[in-house]
Design an enzyme around this catalytic site. Sequence first.
Site, short mmCIF file in Angstrom:
data_model
loop_
_atom_site.label_atom_id
_atom_site.label_comp_id
_atom_site.label_asym_id
_atom_site.label_seq_id
_atom_site.Cartn_x
_atom_site.Cartn_y
_atom_site.Cartn_z
N HIS A 174 0.86 -1.19 0.00
CA HIS A 174 0.00 0.00 0.00
C HIS A 174 0.90 1.24 0.00
O HIS A 174 2.03 1.19 0.51
CB HIS A 174 -0.84 -0.05 1.29
CG HIS A 174 -1.90 0.99 1.42
ND1 HIS A 174 -1.61 2.30 1.73
CD2 HIS A 174 -3.25 0.91 1.31
CE1 HIS A 174 -2.76 2.97 1.82
NE2 HIS A 174 -3.75 2.15 1.56
N CYS A 234 -4.86 2.58 -3.51
CA CYS A 234 -3.59 3.06 -2.95
C CYS A 234 -2.46 2.06 -3.18
O CYS A 234 -1.56 1.90 -2.34
CB CYS A 234 -3.71 3.39 -1.46
SG CYS A 234 -4.75 4.82 -1.14
N GLN A 287 -4.64 -5.00 7.08
CA GLN A 287 -5.66 -5.91 6.54
C GLN A 287 -5.69 -7.25 7.24
O GLN A 287 -6.55 -8.08 6.94
CB GLN A 287 -5.39 -6.13 5.03
CG GLN A 287 -5.51 -4.89 4.18
CD GLN A 287 -6.94 -4.35 4.12
OE1 GLN A 287 -7.90 -5.09 4.33
NE2 GLN A 287 -7.07 -3.07 3.85
N LYS A 333 -10.57 -0.58 10.58
CA LYS A 333 -10.74 -1.81 9.82
C LYS A 333 -11.05 -2.98 10.75
O LYS A 333 -11.36 -4.08 10.30
CB LYS A 333 -9.47 -2.11 9.02
CG LYS A 333 -9.19 -1.05 7.94
CD LYS A 333 -8.07 -1.47 7.03
CE LYS A 333 -7.40 -0.32 6.33
NZ LYS A 333 -8.22 0.33 5.30
N ASP A 359 3.01 -4.44 8.21
CA ASP A 359 1.82 -3.61 8.05
C ASP A 359 0.63 -4.54 8.19
O ASP A 359 0.32 -5.32 7.29
CB ASP A 359 1.88 -2.95 6.66
CG ASP A 359 0.56 -2.28 6.27
OD1 ASP A 359 -0.43 -2.42 7.02
OD2 ASP A 359 0.53 -1.63 5.21
#
Lengths: 166, 416
Positions: free
Chosen positions: B132, B373, B212, B235, B209
Amino acid sequence: MADLEALYRDVVLDHNRRPRNFRRLAAPCGCTDGVNPLCGDRLMVCLRIEDETVTEAAFEGSGCAISMASASMMTEAVTGRSRAEALSLADTVGAMLRGREGSALQGELLALSAVSAYPSRVKCALLAWEALRAGLTDGAARVSTEAQGRTSEGRPAEQRQARDGH
Amino acid sequence: MSAHPAPATADLDVAALRAEFPILHQEINGRPLVYLDNAASAQRPSCVIDAMAEYYRHDHANVHRGVHTLSDRATRAFEAARETVARFINADRSSEVIWTRGTTEAINLVAQSFARPRLGPGDDIVITTMEHHANIVPWQMVAEQTGARLRVAPITRSGELDLDAFEALLGERTRLVAVSHVSNSLGTINPVSKMVALARERGIPVLLDGAQAGPHLTIDVQALGCDFYAFSGHKLFGPTGIGVLWGREALLDAMPPWHGGGEMIRTVSFEKSTWNELPFKFEAGTPHIAGAIGLGRALEWFMAQDRTALAAHEDALLARCTAVIEALPGLRIIGTAKDKVSLVSFVADDVHAHDLGTILDHQGVAIRTGHHCTMPLLEWYGVPATARASMAFYNTHEEIEVFGQALERALAMFRN
């Protein structure tokens, strides 16, 4: 789905399916690369201007149906107009797309008026007209729907001179 | 890594789950909302909305300062939320949990406070093709500041990391690896345990990261062996504007503060200030107290669910959604990794993703369209934009059928 059909009128779908003047112009002409970094649309608008009149307009590129149809209609609408008339038309279309006025426009371009009800899609329809405006005024080789210095490409929209051919 | 080792569970009461999410029960353009944009932002259960409202109604004051009752209540709730986060990711101690505005801010913090002082000309930061922008741009910025280079580990056409190529990129000058646990565009679950092991063999620190990953996978930062883990509240069924950076205490201790201001200091004089202890050293300014409390409540709610059953349901939704898209002519799925979370990116050969998005919205179906993104990734695939349907446990099989029918109508409209 009533107003969806207003957005995707047959005339819009037709211009998307069979875009008019979808080609490159032979030199001499001025070409402007229009990008919408938010959705990846990219159109190249080419104009031949003789004696202050747009004698030929064409475009290439890829985008959504709204941006393709708008570009296709634009090339037909500005051919034969003076530079000042074409700029004025770009203003009128821009105002219509932003929902600022009931339109003095006639004909196929009115099919784009439904776009004003879709804020996320207005930039799609504007792209070709912004490229037209840049081509008619300062000869910018590239315009972006995002303001300079904050394109999501992380750099200002380039302003390079690339007139007269490719 | 097996993402969802769960057996099929037919007894998940999705209707009862949905009843806890008030936003799902509405019509959009005259049709029942089908929300398939969970990877961009998930929805939140009533208990989260209520926790934040109750906090503002009864308990709000600034934290860590006042001697009065409200300040004490706010501080307790705020710090209890930090403990909840620590449990959610199995952190060794809550002082390793730093509140940020979200994943993006967490990565920027590591880039500026951890990486920048350690980088020089000729040093490398290794990322992957599928990152991303939030896990690309902060490293580009620090590379520009220090003369370091960004190296990009390649992926296969199916959207899986090329592990051998990744390993080959790890060299003497690699100072940091920063990779997504799960790809937001492709849904790929990366083999992060293996990647971390390869990096650690060489003494290279790793940031994951996790934006998600949290909604779908069990996160255990100690088992993963990483050095930093970043994720966002919204999220994970919590509020926007709040997120987390987890880091190893030894690393965080050695890092200078990033932002200066209140809360992060121990003493201030005009000559010199001294820094507060962890985690406060990295939390300058009045924090998003209600956001932290809301996220804490969201994670408590989530951890109380049968997450094995949720994951099994999401796997079934993914399989059905994939089949629905594959059954329609002229559609191509971007991202076909073996291990995926419940997310499907796709393109139509003759209809632009934005047109699909608008037409689906007219039928009540919310999907995301665009580059998500991840512009370098889509450029690598040679597509300007994709349509993405991303599912949460509160989505139903009926909704996937509605999505399929809406998609079929959209294609018919353009192909007549």
